[in-house]
Design a protein around this motif. Sequence first.
Motif, mmCIF file in Angstrom:
data_model
loop_
_atom_site.group_PDB
_atom_site.id
_atom_site.type_symbol
_atom_site.label_atom_id
_atom_site.label_comp_id
_atom_site.label_asym_id
_atom_site.label_seq_id
_atom_site.Cartn_x
_atom_site.Cartn_y
_atom_site.Cartn_z
ATOM 1 N N ALA A 174 16.004 -13.569 12.175
ATOM 2 C CA ALA A 174 15.124 -13.636 11.011
ATOM 3 C C ALA A 174 15.716 -12.869 9.828
ATOM 4 O O ALA A 174 15.605 -13.303 8.672
ATOM 5 N N ASP A 175 16.376 -11.739 10.098
ATOM 6 C CA ASP A 175 16.995 -10.956 9.024
ATOM 7 C C ASP A 175 18.080 -11.760 8.313
ATOM 8 O O ASP A 175 18.177 -11.743 7.080
ATOM 9 N N GLU A 184 12.119 -11.521 0.778
ATOM 10 C CA GLU A 184 11.751 -10.148 1.118
ATOM 11 C C GLU A 184 11.109 -10.102 2.504
ATOM 12 O O GLU A 184 10.582 -11.100 3.001
ATOM 13 N N LYS A 185 11.154 -8.940 3.112
ATOM 14 C CA LYS A 185 10.536 -8.755 4.429
ATOM 15 C C LYS A 185 9.051 -8.468 4.230
ATOM 16 O O LYS A 185 8.663 -7.789 3.285
ATOM 17 N N GLY A 186 8.210 -8.995 5.103
ATOM 18 C CA GLY A 186 6.784 -8.692 5.049
ATOM 19 C C GLY A 186 5.921 -9.806 4.501
ATOM 20 O O GLY A 186 4.754 -9.918 4.870
ATOM 21 N N LYS A 187 6.473 -10.652 3.640
ATOM 22 C CA LYS A 187 5.689 -11.765 3.091
ATOM 23 C C LYS A 187 5.922 -13.004 3.952
ATOM 24 O O LYS A 187 7.064 -13.350 4.253
ATOM 25 N N PRO A 188 4.858 -13.710 4.386
ATOM 26 C CA PRO A 188 5.013 -14.848 5.298
ATOM 27 C C PRO A 188 5.936 -15.941 4.736
ATOM 28 O O PRO A 188 6.005 -16.142 3.516
ATOM 29 N N VAL A 189 6.610 -16.631 5.661
ATOM 30 C CA VAL A 189 7.543 -17.696 5.292
ATOM 31 C C VAL A 189 7.024 -19.035 5.812
ATOM 32 O O VAL A 189 6.707 -19.178 7.002
ATOM 33 N N LEU A 190 6.942 -20.006 4.902
ATOM 34 C CA LEU A 190 6.606 -21.387 5.243
ATOM 35 C C LEU A 190 7.890 -22.206 5.213
ATOM 36 O O LEU A 190 8.589 -22.241 4.198
ATOM 37 N N MET A 254 13.023 -16.987 10.983
ATOM 38 C CA MET A 254 12.218 -16.206 10.029
ATOM 39 C C MET A 254 10.909 -16.904 9.665
ATOM 40 O O MET A 254 10.014 -16.289 9.085
ATOM 41 N N ALA A 255 10.768 -18.199 9.999
ATOM 42 C CA ALA A 255 9.571 -18.952 9.609
ATOM 43 C C ALA A 255 8.342 -18.475 10.386
ATOM 44 O O ALA A 255 8.398 -18.281 11.600
ATOM 45 N N ASP A 256 7.234 -18.301 9.674
ATOM 46 C CA ASP A 256 5.960 -17.971 10.318
ATOM 47 C C ASP A 256 5.195 -19.227 10.691
ATOM 48 O O ASP A 256 4.551 -19.291 11.739
ATOM 49 N N ILE A 257 5.240 -20.244 9.815
ATOM 50 C CA ILE A 257 4.614 -21.540 10.076
ATOM 51 C C ILE A 257 5.532 -22.632 9.543
ATOM 52 O O ILE A 257 6.415 -22.378 8.722
ATOM 53 N N VAL A 258 5.299 -23.862 10.036
ATOM 54 C CA VAL A 258 6.172 -24.984 9.690
ATOM 55 C C VAL A 258 5.340 -26.185 9.264
ATOM 56 O O VAL A 258 4.316 -26.502 9.881
#
Length: 357
Positions: A174-175, A184-190, A254-258
């Motif tokens: 993810a890094d 940035e780290k901490g904000k969700p990724v779509l 790194m994706a939180d949702i797809v």
Amino acid sequence: MNKKIMLTGGGSAGHVTVNIALIPKLKERGWSIGYIGSHNGIERELLSQVENVPYFPISTGKLRRYFDWNNFKDPFKVLKGTFEAYHLIKKEKPSIVFSKGGFVSVPVIVAAWLNGVPTIIHESDITPGLANKIAMPFATKICVTFPETLPHVNEQKGIYVGAVVREELKQGSADKGRKHCQFEKGKPVLLVMGGSLGSKRINDALRANLQTLLADFQIVHICGKGNIDPKFAAEKGYKQFEYVHEELPHIMAMADIVLSRAGSNSIFEFLTLKKPMLLIPLSKGASRGDQILNARSFKKSGYADVLMEEELTNDSLREAIYQLYRNKANYIENMTRSQATDALHTLLSLIEETSKQ
């Protein structure tokens, strides 16, 4: 034993990625590998990045379920491709042929049968595609991804193996993904994917919502060839790519949702990585309906939410994305309970066994 295998499959990335997943494992087991594909298909582009796998192009035509003047010409291309594949297989003398489908595979499977070479077909979708339907009578074994597919194939030939997922996708960082996208780290990724050719409707609806979504998400958008919009090139938190190769494992990590189409290979990759998904299957008007069946199966299992293309609007897409994110823990829990099989190992063993027949 002659450990030489010919792989085939093309027309879309989904018909190639499983073959690419098999290649390093086949090499580990001492197989010599060749690939038969079309002259200009995506399979040629993807295989150009794979070392020590000779590529053999043949003629191919598309067999359509609808009227098109090319329907009168393409059968002759298929016949020409069968002739070319026959002589190629006779010369190369593989002990087995493995096919992922697509129209280029039809002449290859027939040519292998004419040469007395055993063949294995791997069907990705719940119902077999037209190319595989034509090729199946000539195949030795037919492997399926969904248990629901077995009634659609010859019971003597059909074997449930599950989905083959590329090993490298499980090694993503993810890094590294955030670094590649400057997120940035901490904000969700779509993560948004519209298939190997992209999807104009998904692209347009996403971009119409971009300002609202960027308040809450960072968005990486794999939008397909020729679909990058320069207007958004400098938009902070939004990265566009036509297609992603080496960096894909990191971007998926790194994706939180797809948000995705519902092609079988992609959705099983998301399942393996436990990524909650919003699926927008290709409509029946644009396909034979296989993605709709795939999406329904995943929704029923609690792995995904589904937004039908006919119901896709700027508003419905935005609402569905936020709903998916709110419920992501439930989807992850359901995916953790899934009974995923080691399809790659099963297929490799089957290739070994069938090649000796």
